[in-house]
Design a protein around this motif. Structure first.
Motif, PDB file in Angstrom:
ATOM      1  N   TRP A 287       0.833  -1.204   0.000  1.00 24.78           N
ATOM      2  CA  TRP A 287       0.000   0.000   0.000  1.00 24.78           C
ATOM      3  C   TRP A 287       0.872   1.261   0.000  1.00 24.78           C
ATOM      4  CZ3 TRP A 287      -3.864   1.386   4.528  1.00 24.78           C
ATOM      5  CH2 TRP A 287      -4.589   2.532   4.184  1.00 24.78           C
ATOM      6  N   PHE A 310      -3.035   3.178 -12.660  1.00 28.74           N
ATOM      7  CA  PHE A 310      -3.850   3.502 -11.489  1.00 28.74           C
ATOM      8  C   PHE A 310      -4.944   2.465 -11.299  1.00 28.74           C
ATOM      9  CE2 PHE A 310      -1.638   7.392 -11.180  1.00 28.74           C
ATOM     10  CZ  PHE A 310      -2.018   8.043 -10.011  1.00 28.74           C
ATOM     11  N   ASP A 311      -5.547   2.024 -12.412  1.00 28.21           N
ATOM     12  CA  ASP A 311      -6.620   1.039 -12.307  1.00 28.21           C
ATOM     13  C   ASP A 311      -6.086  -0.288 -11.762  1.00 28.21           C
ATOM     14  OD1 ASP A 311      -9.433   0.225 -12.973  1.00 28.21           O
ATOM     15  OD2 ASP A 311      -8.347  -1.210 -14.232  1.00 28.21           O
ATOM     16  N   GLN A 314      -5.477   0.068  -8.021  1.00 29.23           N
ATOM     17  CA  GLN A 314      -6.682   0.089  -7.192  1.00 29.23           C
ATOM     18  C   GLN A 314      -7.148  -1.322  -6.847  1.00 29.23           C
ATOM     19  OE1 GLN A 314      -9.321   2.537  -9.509  1.00 29.23           O
ATOM     20  NE2 GLN A 314      -8.447   4.455  -8.741  1.00 29.23           N
ATOM     21  N   ARG A 315      -6.990  -2.247  -7.787  1.00 27.63           N
ATOM     22  CA  ARG A 315      -7.367  -3.641  -7.493  1.00 27.63           C
ATOM     23  C   ARG A 315      -6.408  -4.269  -6.486  1.00 27.63           C
ATOM     24  NH1 ARG A 315      -8.441  -3.588 -13.139  1.00 27.63           N
ATOM     25  NH2 ARG A 315      -6.439  -4.581 -13.604  1.00 27.63           N
ATOM     26  N   GLY A 317      -4.413  -2.572  -4.489  1.00 29.22           N
ATOM     27  CA  GLY A 317      -4.482  -1.776  -3.265  1.00 29.22           C
ATOM     28  C   GLY A 317      -5.644  -2.175  -2.372  1.00 29.22           C
ATOM     29  N   PHE A 318      -6.765  -2.578  -2.994  1.00 27.69           N
ATOM     30  CA  PHE A 318      -7.910  -3.011  -2.187  1.00 27.69           C
ATOM     31  C   PHE A 318      -7.538  -4.227  -1.350  1.00 27.69           C
ATOM     32  CE2 PHE A 318     -11.637  -5.724  -1.592  1.00 27.69           C
ATOM     33  CZ  PHE A 318     -12.501  -4.845  -0.940  1.00 27.69           C
ATOM     34  N   ALA A 365      -7.524   7.906   0.073  1.00 27.80           N
ATOM     35  CA  ALA A 365      -7.649   6.931  -1.014  1.00 27.80           C
ATOM     36  C   ALA A 365      -9.022   7.034  -1.681  1.00 27.80           C
ATOM     37  CB  ALA A 365      -7.420   5.522  -0.475  1.00 27.80           C
ATOM     38  N   ASN A 368      -9.104  10.178  -3.762  1.00 27.79           N
ATOM     39  CA  ASN A 368      -8.361  10.007  -5.008  1.00 27.79           C
ATOM     40  C   ASN A 368      -9.131   9.167  -6.024  1.00 27.79           C
ATOM     41  OD1 ASN A 368      -6.194  11.511  -4.133  1.00 27.79           O
ATOM     42  ND2 ASN A 368      -5.005   9.751  -3.441  1.00 27.79           N
ATOM     43  N   ARG A 369      -9.657   8.047  -5.552  1.00 27.83           N
ATOM     44  CA  ARG A 369     -10.281   7.102  -6.490  1.00 27.83           C
ATOM     45  C   ARG A 369     -11.553   7.656  -7.122  1.00 27.83           C
ATOM     46  NH1 ARG A 369     -11.635   0.680  -5.516  1.00 27.83           N
ATOM     47  NH2 ARG A 369     -12.578   0.332  -7.568  1.00 27.83           N
ATOM     48  N   THR A 373      -8.523  11.471  -9.001  1.00 26.50           N
ATOM     49  CA  THR A 373      -7.840  10.732 -10.063  1.00 26.50           C
ATOM     50  C   THR A 373      -8.621  10.740 -11.373  1.00 26.50           C
ATOM     51  OG1 THR A 373      -6.734   9.313  -8.441  1.00 26.50           O
ATOM     52  CG2 THR A 373      -6.833   8.510 -10.697  1.00 26.50           C
TER      53      THR A 373
END
Length: 523
Positions: A287, A310-311, A314-315, A317-318, A365, A368-369, A373
């Motif tokens: 993270w 970034f996409d 995000q996966r 990072g989750f 986060a 941003n998401r 972003t």
């Protein structure tokens, strides 16, 4: 990133941390602290609340002379027995000890007793192996852990998410710089731990005795793995699959130091505790280590390639965030006896501050998401500098959370043990119930004279009942585990509410002493 690193040391020195590093606790000693004996004991016995590694044990008289016997002490779990081959002369004596706790921290202390004269005036003096190491040790610990997270997390980000090739040289250069700094910090931290274990001052950091003590520690293998990981991250320059494999292995090994100490080791089986701490460290690295590479990628090219990066993050990072929250929550649940400890103990306040920092990171986060972003990648005016600023802020908050996490590892968590003392002109009986709430409780019973001299009754019984809960009386025989110390390993105080407790002491064949009390247990 380079401008942020000097801030780490400053924050490490300014942030509060636990006032004591003590985690193993001295339960009892024979002779007892401050006791006066008519004649020399045959042995010196010391009992701790958990298995320990004995690092040093000395006996001194009141002139400062070292009268340590040549016979080595016997250590069994948390029990130290030191036979004295010759009788001690009348006078005052001091026993000085230093041990390693289950969670890897060094604890030390001393106690005094007298033979043939009045007892000494003061009691046991527990504490760190050397108070001079408190702040330097904390700073080294904090910087080493932060550098490990950033270096390993950055490498894993690059290897797993495959950013745009033009960005990779800059990321590799950053990883090597962080890993080189982490290598130096880890070397200094190992030396500091060794010096504390050897009882050396700050000037003894590089002494051979410090390094001998460091490599003799139970966690030396994890330190060696971390050093190997940093070295691989700095010097492995192979390209292709082989280079990626070695660099990824180096990043994982660099995180091995997260398993070398921690309170989870004292409440879980060692392997489970180490796995939990490694999982927490790995998830945090995935993270936090991604924040600066994401900022660099967006600054270099805020186009479709970066949008795809970034996409992908995000996966991943989750999963990382979920693992951080789950592992951190598990450790907090294991270490905090009750919710109120979040605000009524220094450990809980530090944990609360860390939780607030993590919540701030989650809020950033989400911001941003779902807002910054998408608009920045779509080219909305003014969004790019805002996103870059927020990513820097996110990294700063992450560093604050890491510093607070290090503070948690150094300060002892609160204990929920209930301590009940019966004292009169004849006897002092102290009962400690752990964990101190409804359920099975270990009961430790210490029996002594008012002058501190321990007493060993022929039998010790504990009788408990809860009329309010409809639980009739049950009697449990205590076993002696040290001079003057008896234990019932699992006292069935299963119902919350009011309980009656009775201690029966059969001092000899003709003397029975009974002490009664009532207590209320929470769920």
């Amino acid at each position: 990133m380079r401008r942020l690193l000097p801030v780490l040391l400053l924050l490490a020195l300014l942030l509060p941390n636990g006032a004591a590093w003590a985690h193993a606790v001295l339960l009892a000693s024979s002779p007892a602290a401050d006791s006066a004996l008519p004649q020399s004991p045959a042995a010196i016995d010391i009992t701790f609340n958990e298995p320990i590694q004995l690092l040093a044990l000395r006996l001194m008289d009141s002139t400062g002379s070292d009268v340590t016997p040549a016979t080595p002490p016997a250590v069994t779990e948390g029990q130290v027995s030191w036979a004295l081959p010759a009788a001690l002369a009348p006078g005052r004596y001091l026993v000085s000890w230093r041990v390693g706790s289950l969670d890897g921290h060094v604890v030390s202390g001393s106690f005094r007793f007298a033979i043939g004269e009045a007892a000494p005036p003061s009691g046991p003096v527990p504490g760190m192996a050397d108070d001079d190491w408190h702040w330097p040790g904390y700073a080294l610990h904090a910087v080493a852990r932060i550098l490990a997270l950033l270096a390993a997390g950055g490498a894993l980000f690059r290897l797993l998410l495959r950013p745009d090739p033009p960005l990779i040289p800059a990321l590799r250069s950053q990883e090597r710089r962080l890993a080189a700094a982490g290598l130096l910090a880890q070397i200094l931290l190992i030396g500091a731990h060794g010096a504390m274990r050897a009882g050396l001052p700050l000037s003894g950091l590089l002494a051979p005795a410090a390094w001998q003590a460091a490599w003799a520690a139970p966690n030396a293998g994890y330190d060696a793995a971390a050093l190997a990981g940093f070295l691989m991250m700095v010097f492995v320059r192979h390209e292709g699959a082989r280079g990626s494999l070695l660099q990824g292995l180096g990043a994982l090994l660099a995180l091995a130091s997260f398993a070398d100490s921690g309170h989870a080791l004292a409440v879980l089986p060692p392997m489970q505790g180490r796995v939990l701490m490694l999982l927490h460290g790995l998830a945090a690295a995935l993270w936090i280590g991604a924040l600066d590479p994401l900022r660099r990628a967006f600054a270099l090219d805020p186009g479709p390639v970066t949008a795809a990066l970034f996409d992908r993050f995000q996966r991943l990072g989750f999963v990382a965030v979920a693992a951080v929250v789950a592992s951190g929550g598990t450790m907090a649940w294991l270490l905090l006896p009750r919710w109120s400890n979040l605000w009524d103990s220094s450990y809980g306040l530090t944990l609360s501050a860390k939780l607030l920092a993590v919540l701030a990171m989650l809020a950033i986060a989400a911001l941003n998401r779902f807002w910054l972003t998408p608009r920045a990648l779509a080219g909305v005016a003014g969004m790019k500098p805002r996103l870059l600023l927020v990513l820097r802020l996110d990294l700063l908050v992450a560093m604050l959370a890491m510093l607070l996490a290090v503070g948690l590892s150094l300060g002892p968590p609160p204990t929920s043990s209930r301590v009940i003392e019966f004292a009169d002109a004849q006897y002092v009986v102290t009962v400690t119930l752990s964990p101190g709430h409804a359920g099975d409780n270990a009961a430790d019973i210490r029996i002594a004279m008012p002058d501190g001299m321990t007493i060993d009754p022929k039998a010790v019984e504990v009788r408990v009942e809860s009329p309010a809960a409809g639980i009739e009386a049950s009697t449990h025989q205590a076993s002696q585990i040290a001079p003057g110390l008896y234990r019932v390993p699992a006292l069935p105080l299963w119902a919350p509410g009011d309980w009656k407790l009775r201690i029966n002491l059969m001092i000899d064949d003709f003397t029975m002493v009974t002490r009664d009390t009532e207590l209320t247990l929470s769920r």
